[in-house]
Design a protein around this motif. Structure first.
Motif, short mmCIF file in Angstrom:
data_model
loop_
_atom_site.label_atom_id
_atom_site.label_comp_id
_atom_site.label_asym_id
_atom_site.label_seq_id
_atom_site.Cartn_x
_atom_site.Cartn_y
_atom_site.Cartn_z
N GLU A 146 0.86 -1.18 0.00
CA GLU A 146 0.00 0.00 0.00
C GLU A 146 0.89 1.23 0.00
N LEU A 147 0.44 2.30 -0.61
CA LEU A 147 1.27 3.47 -0.75
C LEU A 147 1.10 4.39 0.45
N GLY A 148 -0.11 4.83 0.68
CA GLY A 148 -0.39 5.63 1.86
C GLY A 148 0.19 7.03 1.82
N LEU A 149 -0.15 7.80 0.78
CA LEU A 149 0.27 9.20 0.73
C LEU A 149 -0.42 9.95 1.86
N PRO A 150 0.35 10.79 2.58
CA PRO A 150 -0.31 11.59 3.61
C PRO A 150 -1.39 12.46 2.96
N ARG A 151 -2.57 12.47 3.53
CA ARG A 151 -3.68 13.23 2.94
C ARG A 151 -3.36 14.72 2.90
#
Ligand code: AVJ
Length: 324
Positions: A146-151
């Motif tokens: 999963e990448l999970g870019l900070p929102r």
């Protein structure tokens, strides 16, 4: 003011579990294999840095040549406020893009994503010193999961995936990875993707079987990782480094070939594994691309190819793509 913060997306035992699962799966298969991500402990990461300086290993230099020439064009085309780097490692080539985006005046934050917390800390803290005003937000993650870019990362965002690492994934894994990356991006965001290109097999094989034997040591290092992490009894000296070109699938394969009949204990996964003399364990694929294949795979994931650049010798390709 400059800030450095770090986010861990994965549970603390993620890597220990993932390693055990990969070893159970790969070493009990008929044709044995291990995923290449397990090369990169401290020693393996150092060996890879050494590889990038070998005369035979052209991809790093070729990609740097393209970036040196095109960083300004990338900045102008994307006007990114956030630069996200997947598999950032030592973040060395990244500076070319940080410089170009700083000069343009759009850059606010840099988000390196890597499996190695120590690499993120080292690179992140240094960058925060060298780029006053830049907010650096490291993310410890396995971007194949999963990448999970900070929102919070402000758009437009430029995601860079350099070095040709996409080629370590199988075609099915690439399709899944590119589609999930696309799902995290918004219109106006962009992807800068480095891919090594199909060329004379002799040149390719030499890049993965250098005369100084550094790649051989890098390959065998995965056995040291299993010995340390799983108390396995691999003797790296009992395996030979193999690099070959698969002309049909257009990828380099690295393997470790057992020099004799042997049995290896791997207590960490409660396994004993037999190797026949000459039996091979696949440790890496490194796919080589043509422009057509890159643009097709991007299109299938919902990206449109905006720019395609190569070095003068046509050895390496850099693609700038955006959500279609
Ligand atoms: C870091 C994945 C791009 O596939 O060329 C170098 C790793 N393996 N030599 C590559 C590698 C053997 C490298 N990547």
């Amino acid at each position: 003011m400059t800030t450095f913060e770090l986010t861990r997306l994965l549970p603390a035992d993620h890597f220990a579990r993932a390693l055990r699962e990969d070893v159970r799966l790969g070493l009990t298969a008929d044709a044995k294999w291990l995923p290449p991500k397990w090369f990169y402990d401290k020693r393996g990461s150092e060996l890879f840095e050494d590889i990038t300086r070998l005369p035979e290993y052209y991809p790093t230099r070729a990609e740097r040549a393209i970036l040196t020439e095109r960083a300004g064009a990338v900045a102008a085309a994307t006007r990114a406020r956030t630069l996200v780097e997947l598999g950032s490692g030592s973040s060395e080539k990244t500076r070319l893009l940080l410089d170009a985006l700083s000069e343009l005046g759009t850059l606010e934050s840099y988000v390196p994503v890597d499996v190695s917390e120590s690499a993120l800390r080292e690179a992140g803290e240094q960058l925060a010193l060298d780029y006053p005003g830049l907010s650096v937000h490291g993310v410890v993650s396995d971007f194949t999961a999963e990448l999970g870019l900070p929102r919070s990362a402000p758009g437009p965002r430029l995601v860079i995936f350099l070095g040709g690492t996409l080629g370590n994934l199988t075609p099915a894994e690439r399709a899944r990875f590119l589609a999930s990356l696309r799902a995290e991006l918004a219109p106006g965001d962009a992807l800068l993707l480095g891919t090594d290109l199909v060329k004379d097999p002799a040149v390719l094989v030499a890049a993965y079987d250098d005369s100084a034997g550094v790649t051989a040591e890098f390959n065998k290092n995965v056995l040291n990782v299993l010995d340390r992490e799983l108390e396995a009894t691999f003797d790296p000296e009992a395996f030979e480094h193999v690099a070959l070109w698969d002309a049909e699938r257009e990828w380099i394969e690295m393997r470790l070939r057992s020099t004799r009949d042997q049995q290896v204990a791997i207590p960490g996964v409660e396994l004993t594994v037999d190797f026949a003399a000459g039996e091979e364990l696949r440790t890496e694929i490194s796919a080589k691309f043509r422009r057509e294949r890159v643009s097709e795979e991007l299109a299938a994931a919902g990206f449109a190819l905006r720019e395609w650049w190569t070095d003068r010798e046509g050895r390496f390709g850099l693609s700038l793509a955006q959500p279609a």
